[in-house]
Design an enzyme around this catalytic site. Structure first.
Site, PDB file in Angstrom:
ATOM      1  N   GLY A 511      34.327  43.460  50.294  1.00  0.00           N
ATOM      2  CA  GLY A 511      34.793  43.420  48.918  1.00  0.00           C
ATOM      3  C   GLY A 511      34.413  42.116  48.264  1.00  0.00           C
ATOM      4  O   GLY A 511      34.054  41.142  48.928  1.00  0.00           O
ATOM      5  N   GLY A 513      35.902  39.769  45.041  1.00  0.00           N
ATOM      6  CA  GLY A 513      36.927  39.651  43.999  1.00  0.00           C
ATOM      7  C   GLY A 513      36.717  38.390  43.190  1.00  0.00           C
ATOM      8  O   GLY A 513      35.759  37.658  43.413  1.00  0.00           O
ATOM      9  N   GLY A 514      37.616  38.178  42.248  1.00  0.00           N
ATOM     10  CA  GLY A 514      37.538  36.981  41.428  1.00  0.00           C
ATOM     11  C   GLY A 514      37.620  35.732  42.293  1.00  0.00           C
ATOM     12  O   GLY A 514      37.024  34.711  42.001  1.00  0.00           O
ATOM     13  N   PHE A 515      38.339  35.828  43.375  1.00  0.00           N
ATOM     14  CA  PHE A 515      38.580  34.688  44.238  1.00  0.00           C
ATOM     15  C   PHE A 515      37.367  34.396  45.110  1.00  0.00           C
ATOM     16  O   PHE A 515      37.070  33.255  45.428  1.00  0.00           O
ATOM     17  CB  PHE A 515      39.809  35.024  45.093  1.00  0.00           C
ATOM     18  CG  PHE A 515      40.268  33.934  46.019  1.00  0.00           C
ATOM     19  CD1 PHE A 515      41.118  32.949  45.564  1.00  0.00           C
ATOM     20  CD2 PHE A 515      39.863  33.918  47.341  1.00  0.00           C
ATOM     21  CE1 PHE A 515      41.550  31.949  46.414  1.00  0.00           C
ATOM     22  CE2 PHE A 515      40.297  32.921  48.202  1.00  0.00           C
ATOM     23  CZ  PHE A 515      41.151  31.938  47.742  1.00  0.00           C
ATOM     24  N   GLY A 516      36.664  35.431  45.532  1.00  0.00           N
ATOM     25  CA  GLY A 516      35.507  35.240  46.406  1.00  0.00           C
ATOM     26  C   GLY A 516      35.237  36.498  47.205  1.00  0.00           C
ATOM     27  O   GLY A 516      35.738  37.575  46.887  1.00  0.00           O
ATOM     28  N   VAL A 518      35.261  39.104  50.434  1.00  0.00           N
ATOM     29  CA  VAL A 518      36.193  39.529  51.474  1.00  0.00           C
ATOM     30  C   VAL A 518      35.384  40.104  52.641  1.00  0.00           C
ATOM     31  O   VAL A 518      34.511  40.951  52.438  1.00  0.00           O
ATOM     32  CB  VAL A 518      37.188  40.583  50.955  1.00  0.00           C
ATOM     33  CG1 VAL A 518      38.237  40.885  52.014  1.00  0.00           C
ATOM     34  CG2 VAL A 518      37.840  40.120  49.674  1.00  0.00           C
ATOM     35  N   LYS A 532      39.402  36.573  53.336  1.00  0.00           N
ATOM     36  CA  LYS A 532      39.059  36.326  51.939  1.00  0.00           C
ATOM     37  C   LYS A 532      38.645  34.867  51.838  1.00  0.00           C
ATOM     38  O   LYS A 532      39.435  33.963  52.116  1.00  0.00           O
ATOM     39  CB  LYS A 532      40.319  36.588  51.111  1.00  0.00           C
ATOM     40  CG  LYS A 532      40.088  36.949  49.693  1.00  0.00           C
ATOM     41  CD  LYS A 532      41.315  37.694  49.208  1.00  0.00           C
ATOM     42  CE  LYS A 532      41.684  37.400  47.804  1.00  0.00           C
ATOM     43  NZ  LYS A 532      42.959  37.971  47.416  1.00  0.00           N
ATOM     44  N   ASP A 628      49.706  41.347  38.547  1.00  0.00           N
ATOM     45  CA  ASP A 628      48.354  41.896  38.555  1.00  0.00           C
ATOM     46  C   ASP A 628      48.350  43.229  39.295  1.00  0.00           C
ATOM     47  O   ASP A 628      47.531  43.461  40.187  1.00  0.00           O
ATOM     48  CB  ASP A 628      47.386  40.886  39.179  1.00  0.00           C
ATOM     49  CG  ASP A 628      45.945  41.108  38.736  1.00  0.00           C
ATOM     50  OD1 ASP A 628      45.738  41.898  37.787  1.00  0.00           O
ATOM     51  OD2 ASP A 628      45.038  40.513  39.330  1.00  0.00           O
TER      52      ASP A 628
END
Ligand SMILES: *[C@@H]1O[C@H](CO)[C@@H](O)[C@H](O)[C@H]1NC(C)=O
Ligand SMILES: *[C@@H]1O[C@H](CO)[C@@H](O)[C@H](O)[C@H]1NC(C)=O
Ligand SMILES: *[C@@H]1O[C@H](CO)[C@@H](O)[C@H](O)[C@H]1NC(C)=O
Ligand SMILES: *[C@@H]1O[C@H](CO)[C@@H](O)[C@H](O)[C@H]1NC(C)=O
Ligand SMILES: *[C@@H]1O[C@H](CO)[C@@H](O)[C@H](O)[C@H]1NC(C)=O
Ligand SMILES: *[C@@H]1O[C@H](CO)[C@@H](O)[C@H](O)[C@H]1NC(C)=O
Ligand SMILES: *[C@@H]1O[C@H](CO)[C@@H](O)[C@H](O)[C@H]1NC(C)=O
Length: 838
Positions: A511, A513-516, A518, A532, A628
């Site tokens: 995956g 995501g906005g965070f980085g 996965v 993550k 969220d």
């Protein structure tokens, strides 16, 4: 004022008087009273009151005023004027090096203000005069001349901050070769304690820069953003604040705002001496702020002398927001980030409260400007705006104790050479320090201390205090543990995480995501995990990283994804979760070739997620708002058990005496509670709204926002509500469900989603209510399936809607669910008995 009737009248009056006197004196004492306050009208003949309450004394003769001129030059000139007298009408002229000596009573920093104007007179051409000024050994003006500027002379006010020790204050004026020196007015005033910081944040952001007490400062600019010129009358320290318009690069980018100055609050640490309320009461904000998705900076350019370090003080006061956490912006100095996603209210905890922050920026010899910019951050769903209320730029005296650049003629002889050598040394030192740091980082990276095998970590370790500080992110502590997870997060070694993910093999990415990214990983103990890995450069990410760890360390629930551990060595931000084989719910609804979920599965998944959220809102010691909720943050395991994930934006909910939390709007487009967006007030009901969107998405198997569709269909919340209100929600359901959904179950589901999507939070059900209703919808579905099995009933869409549930339906509830929530179950029973009861 505390007069009570039981006290005899005269005594009461006395108390009142005392109270009044005390009140008056304390309010007067609140104003700053400088210990040293010398105001001199050079060449004047009589005391001159200029600003309210400020009398400038003539410098001729009278030595009991605490200062003396030496040698006692008798030369002074005055202008022939009829207008009201002012400081610039007289001046004293010196033909040789002379000094003003002040008997100061206080040690520490003092303001020094010099007033200069070359008066036309028959004896001297003061415009052409060349002279230097030195105060307590600090060169303030070097070979200064009005003629040099080439412009017609104007009144010149120069302000400095000079360190004063027990030996007092001496101001020396030295005429250059054959010229004269002159001065019109002098102010020497004690600076209040705490006016200047011992350190300031360096630009580019790094370690802090010391501002030792022995350095002198020279005011380059003092700006009242978005406001008028403020004169010494408007400032308790008799400073002057200029308007910012001349420095604004694009005046169309900014709009001035103001409030009544009496609204301005001074929290602890900020006083009117830092800046008067009239400075904080005006600001420049983005023109057309909060409109659409505007992304631009407001920029100001200030001409300065190169080769100096400048202390840059920014004054902020949120005079534009209605609620806290509503204004988040970035500040840049010389194209470098100074403040990133800065939220004034996180510092002041209030609206209209004053705040200031100091930076130190070096301006190279080859540059002559300081560029200050403010602009909106790159954040999800934050109304774009940025403000600045005040700005001060002060030059810091250099290593030669000078605040002035040597004139060009001097270049190449004395000063610059020494300066170049000094600079070279400084660069060498800084350079080698940086190299050493890089070397150390590389060493640490490749020479991880070999895993101290089986070092047991029994329980949750407190969050290291250095999370969030960029200086010390290289952590050499590496707790490792191969003990089976106890369901509590633990600190993992970077090497352990790297091994688990085969050095972050791209093929293991599950995956993004906005965070980085996965990754799927396998720990030593064969536990499959989701890893993550955050982007270390994002400070926003760091905040979310920290929130996530803090939240998940407090929360344990079957329907919340659990954190197995985290790692923040070597600038890494890594979170390790239990692996959810099924992936995000969204993938099972659309956009993949996974088999479509049955209605029962969908209901069970929604029920699981609702239980997770219900627990968040009510189960833990403090209520938590997820903020969220969306189909990508609901994950499924291999058995389709749903769990709520991603707590990066979560916030602790309102406490008992509050009804909401004020906060900057964060969340995901399409799921955002309109009321939260409007009022920036966060309650659990914002999660309920987002969950309503999830319910519609589950039913219709389409994204919350699909711009490819015709206008009226783009937003699922609007589109589904349109059909729900018409009572024909079945028209838009996932085609895979048609024929398999019991119409009453669908009605119950639609009603529940509708309530969740109510305009106002107060009209929305709690997560607990949502849960009951979903359980009920599931009962209806299961009971009908049973009925079909029994009677081959055709009570399915688009068939006859009449169908009365029977109590037995509840009996088929799985033991698992029954044990989960007894309260829910009893509520479901009551609904089953009286289906129209809600
Ligand atoms: C001030 O000037 C007088 C006369 O020139 C001189 O004697 C004295 O030393 C000077 N003081 C300082 C501190 O320079
Ligand atoms: C000032 O004005 C008077 C007459 O108004 C004149 O006599 C005198 O010379 C003037 N002084 C200077 C310095 O210009
Ligand atoms: C001072 O003036 C003299 C003669 O006018 C000149 O020779 C000398 O170079 C000057 N000194 C400086 C430092 O300007
Ligand atoms: C604010 O802006 C308006 C319009 O540009 C201008 O007329 C007004 O003078 C400004 N106010 C201040 C205090 O500068
Ligand atoms: C500044 O002081 C002057 C004189 O006291 C006053 O007239 C003016 O209104 C003040 N300005 C502000 C912005 O308070
Ligand atoms: C900042 O960036 C702009 C555009 O890249 C450049 O023109 C300007 O010189 C830079 N300013 C400073 C102080 O570095
Ligand atoms: C604002 O200025 C900074 C620094 O000069 C720059 O990096 C950033 O891209 C600018 N932002 C916008 C929206 O122009």
């Amino acid at each position: 004022m505390g007069c009570s009737r039981s006290i005899p009248n005269s005594f009461g009056l006395f108390i009142c008087l005392v109270c009044c006197l005390f009140w008056i004196s304390s309010s007067v004492l609140a104003a700053f009273r400088p210990v040293d306050n010398f105001l001199i009208d050079c060449g004047g003949t009589k005391p001159l009151e200029i600003d309210v309450g400020r009398t400038f004394q003539p410098d001729s003769g009278n030595s009991n005023l605490g200062f003396s001129v030496s040698p006692a030059s008798r030369i002074f000139v005055s202008e022939n004027v009829t207008s009201p007298s002012n400081l610039y009408q007289t001046c004293r002229v010196f033909t040789e090096t002379s000094n003003y000596t002040f008997r100061t009573n206080q040690v520490g920093r003092h303001w020094l203000r010099l007033h200069l104007y070359p008066i036309e007179n028959s004896h001297y051409n003061l415009k052409a005069a060349v002279f230097s000024v030195v105060a307590n050994g600090v060169t303030l003006l070097h070979e200064f001349s009005f003629a040099e500027s080439g412009k017609p002379p104007s009144r010149l006010r120069k302000e400095f901050v000079i360190p004063v020790d027990a030996s007092g204050f001496v101001l020396i004026l030295s005429p250059s070769n054959g010229s004269v020196a002159f001065i019109n007015g002098i102010e020497v005033i004690s600076v209040p304690d705490g006016q200047f910081p011992p350190t300031a944040v360096s630009i580019p952001i790094g370690s802090s820069v010391d501002i030792p007490v022995h350095v002198a400062l020279g005011t380059a600019y003092r700006i009242n953003m978005g406001g008028p010129l403020l004169t010494p009358n408007n400032d308790s320290l008799w400073r002057t604040w200029e308007p910012d318009y001349p420095f604004l690069l694009n005046s169309a980018s900014a709009r001035n705002g103001s409030v009544d100055p009496s609204f301005i609050k001074y929290p602890a640490g900020v006083t009117v001496e830092i800046a008067p309320n009239v400075v904080y009461a005006t600001a420049q904000e983005m023109a057309d702020a909060n409109v659409g998705d505007q992304r631009f900076n407001i920029s100001w350019v200030f001409r300065v002398d190169g080769g100096f370090t400048y202390l840059i003080r920014l004054h902020f006061c949120d005079i534009v927001s209605q609620a806290l956490n509503n204004l988040v912006f970035n500040v840049y100095i010389n194209n470098q980030t100074a403040l990133n996603s800065f939220d004034i209210s996180s510092k002041t905890k209030g609206i209209s409260a004053a705040y200031f922050v100091d930076f130190a920026a070096g301006v190279s010899m080859s540059s002559d400007q300081i560029l200050v910019q403010i602009g909106p951050p790159n954040l999800r769903n934050i109304p774009p705006n940025a403000i600045l209320n005040g700005l001060e730029i002060m030059k810091i005296s250099n290593i030669e104790d000078s605040l002035d650049v040597p004139v060009v003629a001097d270049f190449g002889s004395r000063g610059p050479k020494k300066k170049v050598v000094v600079l070279a040394i400084v660069f060498c030192l800084v350079g080698s320090a940086i190299l050493a740091l890089i070397a150390a980082a590389i060493y640490l990276y490749f020479h991880q201390p070999k895993k101290p095998k089986k070092r047991p970590v029994s329980a949750w370790l407190p969050l290291p205090t250095h999370v969030g500080h960029s200086e010390s992110k290289i952590s050499t502590v590496s707790y490792t543990s191969t003990a089976p997870s106890l369901g509590l997060g633990r600190v993992l070694a970077f090497s352990e995480v790297r091994e688990a993910t085969k050095n972050f093999d791209e093929s293991l990415v599950i995956g993004l995501g906005g965070f980085g990214k996965v990754y799927r990983g396998i720990l030593d103990n064969e536990v499959v995990v989701a890893v993550k890995r955050g982007n270390p450069r994002s400070r926003q990410g760091l905040m979310e990283f920290r929130t996530e760890i803090e939240m998940l360390s407090k929360l344990r629930h079957r329907h919340l994804v659990s954190l197995i551990g985290y790692c923040e060595e070597l600038n890494e931000m890594i979170l390790v979760y239990e692996f959810m084989a099924g992936g995000p719910l969204r993938k099972h609804l659309y956009g993949s070739d996974l088999p479509p979920l049955t209605w029962k599965q969908r209901l069970e998944i929604c029920i699981g997620a609702a239980k997770g959220l219900h627990y968040l809102h009510t189960g833990a010691a403090e209520s938590v708002i997820h903020r969220d909720v969306k189909t990508t943050n609901i994950l499924l395991d291999e058995n389709h058990t749903s769990k709520v994930a991603d707590f990066g934006l979560s916030k602790l909910g309102p406490t008992l005496d509050q009804t909401h939390v004020s906060t900057a709007v964060k969340g995901s487009f399409g799921y955002l509670d309109p009321e939260y967006f409007r009022r920036q007030q966060l309650t659990e009901k914002s999660d309920v709204y987002s969950f309503g969107v999830v319910l519609m998405e589950v039913l219709c198997a389409r994204p919350a926002i699909n711009p490819a569709l015709p206008r009226e269909q783009v937003n699922i919340a609007e589109w589904a509500m349109y059909w729900q209100k018409k009572g024909q929600l079945e028209q838009i359901i996932d085609p895979h469900l048609v024929g398999y959904v019991n119409l009453d179950s669908l009605r119950k589901f639609g009603e529940t989603a509708e309530k969740c999507l109510s305009e106002y939070g107060i009209q929305r059900p709690t997560m607990g209510d949502v849960l009951w209703n979903l359980e009920y919808a599931l009962q209806l579905q299961e009971a009908s399936v049973q009925t079909i099995a029994d009677e081959s009933s055709t009570n399915y869409i688009p068939e006859i809607p009449e169908w009365i549930p029977h109590i037995e339906g509840a009996e088929c509830e799985s033991a698992d669910r029954a044990s989960d929530d007894a309260a829910t179950r009893s509520a479901v029973f009551s609904q089953l008995i009286n289906p129209k009861g809600r």
